[in-house]
Scaffold this active site. Structure first.
Site, short mmCIF file in Angstrom:
data_model
loop_
_atom_site.label_atom_id
_atom_site.label_comp_id
_atom_site.label_asym_id
_atom_site.label_seq_id
_atom_site.Cartn_x
_atom_site.Cartn_y
_atom_site.Cartn_z
CB SER A 171 -66.75 55.96 56.12
OG SER A 171 -65.52 56.23 55.61
CE1 TYR A 198 -66.23 50.66 56.01
CE2 TYR A 198 -65.39 52.67 54.68
CZ TYR A 198 -65.82 52.06 55.90
OH TYR A 198 -65.67 52.77 57.02
N1 LIG Z 1 -61.70 53.95 62.30
C1 LIG Z 1 -62.00 54.89 61.19
O1 LIG Z 1 -61.03 55.45 60.75
C2 LIG Z 1 -63.25 54.97 60.56
C3 LIG Z 1 -63.26 55.98 59.67
C4 LIG Z 1 -64.60 56.19 59.10
C5 LIG Z 1 -65.77 55.37 59.22
N2 LIG Z 1 -65.55 54.52 60.27
C6 LIG Z 1 -66.81 53.58 60.90
O2 LIG Z 1 -66.77 53.54 62.29
C7 LIG Z 1 -67.42 52.49 62.66
C8 LIG Z 1 -66.57 52.04 63.46
O3 LIG Z 1 -65.22 51.50 63.39
P1 LIG Z 1 -64.14 51.01 64.08
O4 LIG Z 1 -62.80 51.48 63.20
O5 LIG Z 1 -64.17 51.39 65.56
O6 LIG Z 1 -64.20 49.55 63.91
P2 LIG Z 1 -63.50 48.33 64.55
O7 LIG Z 1 -62.22 48.62 65.23
O8 LIG Z 1 -63.44 47.36 63.71
O9 LIG Z 1 -64.61 48.10 65.79
C9 LIG Z 1 -65.82 47.44 65.37
C10 LIG Z 1 -66.48 46.56 66.21
O10 LIG Z 1 -67.46 46.14 65.61
C11 LIG Z 1 -67.69 44.82 66.01
N3 LIG Z 1 -68.03 44.17 65.14
C12 LIG Z 1 -67.53 43.71 63.99
N4 LIG Z 1 -68.46 42.96 62.97
C13 LIG Z 1 -69.40 42.64 63.91
C14 LIG Z 1 -70.42 41.69 63.74
N5 LIG Z 1 -70.86 41.07 62.66
N6 LIG Z 1 -71.30 41.57 64.91
C15 LIG Z 1 -71.23 42.39 66.18
N7 LIG Z 1 -70.26 43.06 66.17
C16 LIG Z 1 -69.32 43.37 65.07
C17 LIG Z 1 -66.23 44.39 66.61
O11 LIG Z 1 -66.63 43.53 67.76
P3 LIG Z 1 -66.62 42.15 67.84
O12 LIG Z 1 -65.66 41.54 67.20
O13 LIG Z 1 -66.71 41.65 69.47
O14 LIG Z 1 -67.96 41.63 67.39
C18 LIG Z 1 -65.41 45.81 66.96
O15 LIG Z 1 -65.49 45.62 68.34
C19 LIG Z 1 -67.72 51.47 61.36
O16 LIG Z 1 -68.75 51.94 60.79
C20 LIG Z 1 -66.62 52.32 60.36
O17 LIG Z 1 -66.99 51.96 59.15
C21 LIG Z 1 -64.43 54.36 61.07
#
Ligand SMILES: NC(=O)c1ccc[n+]([C@@H]2O[C@H](COP(=O)([O-])OP(=O)(O)OC[C@H]3O[C@@H](n4cnc5c(N)ncnc54)[C@H](OP(=O)(O)O)[C@@H]3O)[C@@H](O)[C@H]2O)c1
Length: 322
Positions: A171, A198
């Site tokens: 990130s 984080y």
């Molecule tokens: N969105 C952004 O702007 C952004 C920016 C920088 C970095 N990132 C990084 O990108 C990645 C994805 O982010 P996102 O925004 O797409 O996240 P998200 O919307 O929260 O989706 C994350 C997925 O991870 C799963 N998850 C969460 N905890 C889990 C667990 N304990 N076991 C198994 N699955 C789990 C959830 O599914 P379930 O509930 O089905 O388990 C969910 O579908 C992360 O590493 C985040 O730090 C995101």
């Protein structure tokens, strides 16, 4: 005052490149191009929503068989049904914050064959200190320890080869942190700061990728997706989402670099975070350079996994190291 200045510096530096405008400047509008992943086997964590779902479904639409790991069976099944080939999604329910379950799931997935691409995508921002049943802080377990344990399980099972690309979803938060092993998890739950933890985990992912590249055999990449409108952002950062909403990227835009890295496999470069198909320096501010080394991080993760009762080594599991 110091915090305000740091925030101004951070947002002043990154608001444009991390926004949808930044993506369009570097990659262009929309990401429709097809890659050929036919015959490939992928593993994507955190695949039931947000970026993970976008990566898994585009990989499968471009021909890959994707082992998609997350907790929510219903959403994983829906994702699998939504893909109309030529590849497919294999829903795999696992709580990626539980190290024993991660270890087991990795070894089970490897039993069906090696992987061409592994995307360590799962990540969460946890504002309230919470221990998993195994005793670790939930954010650290999900964002970093689980990635290490999964990687180790796959390596020890022979599922990672010279043709495997490893992609870690870091990130932009990493740019604000100097890797401090003592700060990966607060000693005192009252001192837990979800943002700071984080950022530490995301900085550590970049170092973990350096360790993976040192070990080989295939290429490893740390990337970040920019600022993306996902369920995770809506839950963990509602104020940020309200403010930046109009310029947040779509999940497909944020996921694009992962697909591109998997398809093109540029030579890995040290001290790099990939964004929008470009290798950006892993440090934007001098103070982040002096942190712990990748080897020290790996040793620390190994010790934490052992403390949680997750023994490494093929002998512990009776698996091959081929
Ligand atoms: N969105 C952004 O702007 C952004 C920016 C920088 C970095 N990132 C990084 O990108 C990645 C994805 O982010 P996102 O925004 O797409 O996240 P998200 O919307 O929260 O989706 C994350 C997925 O991870 C799963 N998850 C969460 N905890 C889990 C667990 N304990 N076991 C198994 N699955 C789990 C959830 O599914 P379930 O509930 O089905 O388990 C969910 O579908 C992360 O590493 C985040 O730090 C995101």
């Amino acid at each position: 005052m110091k915090t305000l200045l740091a925030a101004l510096l951070f947002y002043g530096r990154f608001a444009l490149p991390f926004s949808r405008i930044g993506h369009r400047r570097r990659v262009g509008a929309g990401v429709r191009e097809r890659f050929d992943f036919r015959g490939q086997r992928w593993l994507v964590t955190g695949a039931s929503g947000g970026l993970g779902a976008a990566i898994a479904s585009r990989a499968a639409r471009n021909g890959a068989e994707v082992v998609a790991m997350a907790r929510d069976a219903r959403r994983l099944e829906a994702l699998a049904h939504a893909v109309d080939g030529p590849g497919r999604i294999i829903p795999t329910m696992v709580d990626l914050s539980l190290l024993a379950a991660v270890d087991q799931a990795g070894r089970a997935a490897a039993a069906s064959g090696g992987f061409d691409v592994v995307v360590h995508n799962v990540g969460v921002m946890v504002h309230d200190f919470e221990r998993t049943p195994e005793g670790g802080e939930r954010g650290l377990a999900t964002n970093l320890l689980g990635h290490h344990v999964l990687d180790r399980a796959l390596r020890e099972s022979g599922a990672i080869s010279a043709s495997t690309a490893l992609i870690a979803m870091s990130s932009g938060g990493a740019y604000g942190a100097r890797l401090d092993l003592a700060a990966l998890e607060a000693d005192d739950p009252r001192a837990h700061d979800g943002f700071a933890a984080y950022a530490q985990h995301k900085r550590a992912q970049v170092a973990l990728v350096e360790a993976w590249n040192a070990e080989g055999p295939g290429p490893a990449y740390a990337m970040h997706p920019g600022w993306v409108d996902t369920p995770g952002v809506a839950t963990a950062l509602p104020g940020f989402r309200r403010f930046f909403g109009p310029v947040l990227r779509s999940a497909e835009e944020g996921a694009d670099t992962a697909l591109w890295l998997a398809a093109t496999r540029p030579p890995p470069r040290p001290d790099t975070i990939w964004l929008d198909r470009h290798a950006d320096p892993a440090h934007a501010f001098g103070f982040t350079r002096s942190g712990a080394s990748p080897a020290e991080l790996r040793a620390s993760l190994e010790a934490r996994a052992a403390a949680a009762g997750i023994a490494g080594g093929a002998a512990a599991h009776g698996t091959s190291t081929a």
